[in-house]
Design a protein around this motif. Sequence first.
Motif, PDB file in Angstrom:
ATOM      1  N   ILE A   1      -9.865   4.625  -9.659  1.00 40.47           N
ATOM      2  CA  ILE A   1      -9.506   3.784  -8.512  1.00 40.47           C
ATOM      3  C   ILE A   1      -8.269   4.336  -7.816  1.00 40.47           C
ATOM      4  O   ILE A   1      -8.196   4.377  -6.582  1.00 40.47           O
ATOM      5  N   MET A   2      -7.301   4.784  -8.596  1.00 39.91           N
ATOM      6  CA  MET A   2      -6.075   5.343  -8.020  1.00 39.91           C
ATOM      7  C   MET A   2      -6.388   6.572  -7.173  1.00 39.91           C
ATOM      8  O   MET A   2      -5.841   6.751  -6.079  1.00 39.91           O
ATOM      9  N   GLU A   3      -7.284   7.403  -7.656  1.00 36.31           N
ATOM     10  CA  GLU A   3      -7.631   8.637  -6.951  1.00 36.31           C
ATOM     11  C   GLU A   3      -8.402   8.368  -5.664  1.00 36.31           C
ATOM     12  O   GLU A   3      -8.186   9.034  -4.649  1.00 36.31           O
ATOM     13  N   ASN A   4      -9.278   7.372  -5.692  1.00 34.71           N
ATOM     14  CA  ASN A   4     -10.180   7.159  -4.566  1.00 34.71           C
ATOM     15  C   ASN A   4      -9.799   6.015  -3.632  1.00 34.71           C
ATOM     16  O   ASN A   4     -10.233   5.986  -2.486  1.00 34.71           O
ATOM     17  N   LYS A   5      -9.001   5.083  -4.133  1.00 31.40           N
ATOM     18  CA  LYS A   5      -8.737   3.882  -3.346  1.00 31.40           C
ATOM     19  C   LYS A   5      -7.267   3.512  -3.267  1.00 31.40           C
ATOM     20  O   LYS A   5      -6.772   3.080  -2.231  1.00 31.40           O
ATOM     21  N   GLY A   6      -6.567   3.653  -4.374  1.00 29.73           N
ATOM     22  CA  GLY A   6      -5.169   3.245  -4.413  1.00 29.73           C
ATOM     23  C   GLY A   6      -4.861   2.543  -5.718  1.00 29.73           C
ATOM     24  O   GLY A   6      -5.718   2.444  -6.608  1.00 29.73           O
ATOM     25  N   PRO A   7      -3.645   2.024  -5.879  1.00 28.71           N
ATOM     26  CA  PRO A   7      -3.243   1.396  -7.145  1.00 28.71           C
ATOM     27  C   PRO A   7      -4.008   0.108  -7.423  1.00 28.71           C
ATOM     28  O   PRO A   7      -4.380  -0.627  -6.510  1.00 28.71           O
ATOM     29  N   THR A   8      -4.256  -0.149  -8.698  1.00 29.53           N
ATOM     30  CA  THR A   8      -4.922  -1.386  -9.101  1.00 29.53           C
ATOM     31  C   THR A   8      -3.879  -2.466  -9.370  1.00 29.53           C
ATOM     32  O   THR A   8      -2.732  -2.172  -9.701  1.00 29.53           O
ATOM     33  N   VAL A   9      -4.284  -3.704  -9.229  1.00 30.28           N
ATOM     34  CA  VAL A   9      -3.416  -4.833  -9.569  1.00 30.28           C
ATOM     35  C   VAL A   9      -3.604  -5.196 -11.039  1.00 30.28           C
ATOM     36  O   VAL A   9      -2.659  -5.509 -11.741  1.00 30.28           O
ATOM     37  N   MET A  10      -4.845  -5.132 -11.496  1.00 33.11           N
ATOM     38  CA  MET A  10      -5.181  -5.434 -12.888  1.00 33.11           C
ATOM     39  C   MET A  10      -5.527  -4.146 -13.630  1.00 33.11           C
ATOM     40  O   MET A  10      -6.076  -3.215 -13.035  1.00 33.11           O
TER      41      MET A  10
ATOM     42  N   ASP B   1     -15.590   7.741  -1.390  1.00 33.19           N
ATOM     43  CA  ASP B   1     -14.722   8.354  -2.393  1.00 33.19           C
ATOM     44  C   ASP B   1     -13.554   9.049  -1.705  1.00 33.19           C
ATOM     45  O   ASP B   1     -13.368   8.940  -0.486  1.00 33.19           O
ATOM     46  N   SER B   2     -12.765   9.788  -2.476  1.00 35.55           N
ATOM     47  CA  SER B   2     -11.560  10.416  -1.931  1.00 35.55           C
ATOM     48  C   SER B   2     -11.869  11.458  -0.867  1.00 35.55           C
ATOM     49  O   SER B   2     -11.025  11.770  -0.027  1.00 35.55           O
ATOM     50  N   SER B   3     -13.084  11.996  -0.874  1.00 41.68           N
ATOM     51  CA  SER B   3     -13.470  12.992   0.132  1.00 41.68           C
ATOM     52  C   SER B   3     -14.092  12.357   1.364  1.00 41.68           C
ATOM     53  O   SER B   3     -14.477  13.062   2.304  1.00 41.68           O
ATOM     54  N   GLY B   4     -14.211  11.031   1.349  1.00 40.28           N
ATOM     55  CA  GLY B   4     -14.758  10.329   2.502  1.00 40.28           C
ATOM     56  C   GLY B   4     -16.265  10.169   2.486  1.00 40.28           C
ATOM     57  O   GLY B   4     -16.854   9.660   3.441  1.00 40.28           O
TER      58      GLY B   4
ATOM     59  N   ARG C   1      -1.642   1.395   0.637  1.00 40.34           N
ATOM     60  CA  ARG C   1      -3.021   0.938   0.476  1.00 40.34           C
ATOM     61  C   ARG C   1      -3.414   0.019   1.622  1.00 40.34           C
ATOM     62  O   ARG C   1      -4.509   0.123   2.173  1.00 40.34           O
ATOM     63  N   GLN C   2      -2.512  -0.891   1.996  1.00 40.62           N
ATOM     64  CA  GLN C   2      -2.803  -1.802   3.097  1.00 40.62           C
ATOM     65  C   GLN C   2      -2.991  -1.038   4.405  1.00 40.62           C
ATOM     66  O   GLN C   2      -3.875  -1.347   5.194  1.00 40.62           O
ATOM     67  N   ARG C   3      -2.156  -0.028   4.634  1.00 35.85           N
ATOM     68  CA  ARG C   3      -2.284   0.758   5.863  1.00 35.85           C
ATOM     69  C   ARG C   3      -3.616   1.493   5.898  1.00 35.85           C
ATOM     70  O   ARG C   3      -4.249   1.625   6.939  1.00 35.85           O
ATOM     71  N   MET C   4      -4.046   1.989   4.736  1.00 31.92           N
ATOM     72  CA  MET C   4      -5.334   2.674   4.656  1.00 31.92           C
ATOM     73  C   MET C   4      -6.469   1.732   5.034  1.00 31.92           C
ATOM     74  O   MET C   4      -7.502   2.146   5.546  1.00 31.92           O
ATOM     75  N   LYS C   5      -6.278   0.450   4.780  1.00 39.33           N
ATOM     76  CA  LYS C   5      -7.309  -0.537   5.082  1.00 39.33           C
ATOM     77  C   LYS C   5      -7.123  -1.144   6.467  1.00 39.33           C
ATOM     78  O   LYS C   5      -7.768  -2.118   6.822  1.00 39.33           O
ATOM     79  N   GLY C   6      -6.186  -0.613   7.235  1.00 40.86           N
ATOM     80  CA  GLY C   6      -6.006  -1.102   8.590  1.00 40.86           C
ATOM     81  C   GLY C   6      -5.140  -2.334   8.685  1.00 40.86           C
ATOM     82  O   GLY C   6      -5.152  -3.025   9.704  1.00 40.86           O
ATOM     83  N   VAL C   7      -4.365  -2.625   7.636  1.00 43.85           N
ATOM     84  CA  VAL C   7      -3.493  -3.789   7.650  1.00 43.85           C
ATOM     85  C   VAL C   7      -2.103  -3.363   8.087  1.00 43.85           C
ATOM     86  O   VAL C   7      -1.608  -2.313   7.679  1.00 43.85           O
ATOM     87  N   LYS C   8      -1.459  -4.169   8.890  1.00 37.57           N
ATOM     88  CA  LYS C   8      -0.128  -3.848   9.391  1.00 37.57           C
ATOM     89  C   LYS C   8       0.854  -3.652   8.248  1.00 37.57           C
ATOM     90  O   LYS C   8       0.867  -4.395   7.278  1.00 37.57           O
TER      91      LYS C   8
END
Length: 452
Positions: free
Chosen positions: A21-30, A78-81, A404-411
Amino acid sequence: MLQARRLGDVLLVGVHSDEAIMENKGPTVMTLKERVAAVDACRWATQSIPCAPYVTSLPWISHYGCQYVVHGDDITSDSSGEDCYRYVKAAGRFKVVKRTPGISTTDLVGRMLLCTKGHFIRDLDKVLAGEGGHGSEEERKRSGEEMLQRIRDYASDETGHHPGSEVWSWHASREAKERRPSHPPPAGGSAPKNERRRSSRSHRNHHSSREQAGELTKMVDGKPPRKHQRIIYVDGGFDLFSSGHIEFLRRVSEDEEALAKQLDWYTDEARQRRIEEAGEDYPPYYLIAGVHDDEVINHWKGINYPIMNIFERGLCVLQCKYVHALIFSAPFTPTKSFLAALPYGPPHAVYHGPTAFMPLTYDPYTAAKELGIFVEIPSHEYAHVNAGEIVERILKGRTMYEARQRMKGVKSVGEDATRKREVLEAEAKARAELRELERTRSIQEIERGYGL
C-alpha cells in the motif's frame, strides 16, 4: 463487502500488505494485522487473505477457487499508473459494484486534520424522516430514504439477502443521554447544605436524567433472541470502528461461548434440539450494542470527536458479526430504568472494556454493578487502539498524509490545522482537569456536610 457477498455464496477478501500500500497508494492508517481483524469480524466475509498482491493475477484467484473479482466503480491503479485489475478484466472475471458513498479513508483523514464538525448529526430520526440535514425538502427526503435503506442493508444477515440484526432508536432528553444520574441522599439523613444549594437548572438536569427509561422505537425488523440465548448489552461511541472495538466484541463473544460450554450448549443433543425447534443453530448469546449520539460524545471528548457521525458509526457496528441488534442514541449512562426497558427485558450481562481515552469523573456503569450483571473485559493487545490513537497516528505522519490527500485531489492542509487541533486538545485537557477538580471539591464538601 456486502455488495460483493450478494453476488455469490463465498466471499474471500484479499488484504494488501503495509509495504504494498505504501508503494502504490501511500501510508496506511491501520496495520495489516488490524485490517485483517476488521475483515475477519465482518459478517459478510467468509475468509480474509492477508498480503494479497496489489495487482490481481489470474493464477492468484484461481489458486483460491475464485470465479470473479469484485471491486468498487472507482479506478485503482498501481505505482506505474496501470489498472490493478487489468488481467482479470481481460479474462472477463471482474465484477463492478457501486462504491459506498460518504465513507472513505480520504474523507475521514480530512476531518481529522481540519477539525471539522460539519459531519455531526444532531437528530438521526429527523434526518432519516427527511426533516433534517441540508438541501431542499425533496433532497432531504430522498437522502433520508437512502440512509434508511443503507441501515436496512447493513442489518442483513451473513448472506446479505435476508433480515439479520434488529435496529432500534432510543428517545429521551439530551440530559438523560449525556449526563450522569444523580443519587438520592443516604437513608436516614438529608442532603448536605452544599447539595441543596445546587442551581435549579443543574437539579433539573440531574433529576430528569436520573432514571429516564425513555422510549425505544424499532427502525428495522430482524431476528429476535432465540430460546435460552443470554441477552448481552454493550455500549460506546465506536468512533473510527477499529481493532480495539472489534477485539472487545470478540472477547465478549468468547466469554459467552466459554460460559455456554459449561452449560452443555454445544453438545450434539443440544445442537440438534435447536435445529429441530428453530430450523437452524444459533449462538448462546444475543448482543445488543448501544451507540451514543454525536453531541453526547462531543460533550465528553471535545475537539471535533466523533470523527464519524452516528449514522456512519452505526453502520460500522451493524456489519460486525458479533452484534445482533443495535440501539441508536443510547444513553451514556445505562441506568436501571433504561436496562429494564431494553427490547427484550433486562440483560443478563453488561460488558465494558478498558477506557483510557475518555477522562471520566464518575462510573457510568454503577447501575449494572449494583444489579450484579457488570462484566469487564481485561486489557488486550488492541486496547489502546481507539479514535484518539488513530488521530494521533495521522498527526504524526501529517506530511505523508497531506501528500496522500494531494494525490487524491484534496486541498493541502496547512500548519494552521495542526495548531488548531493543538489548541482544541489543550482546551479539552483543561476542561477534564476542571471537572476532576470540581468532583474532588464536591466530595470534600459532602464529607464535611456529614461531619466526616
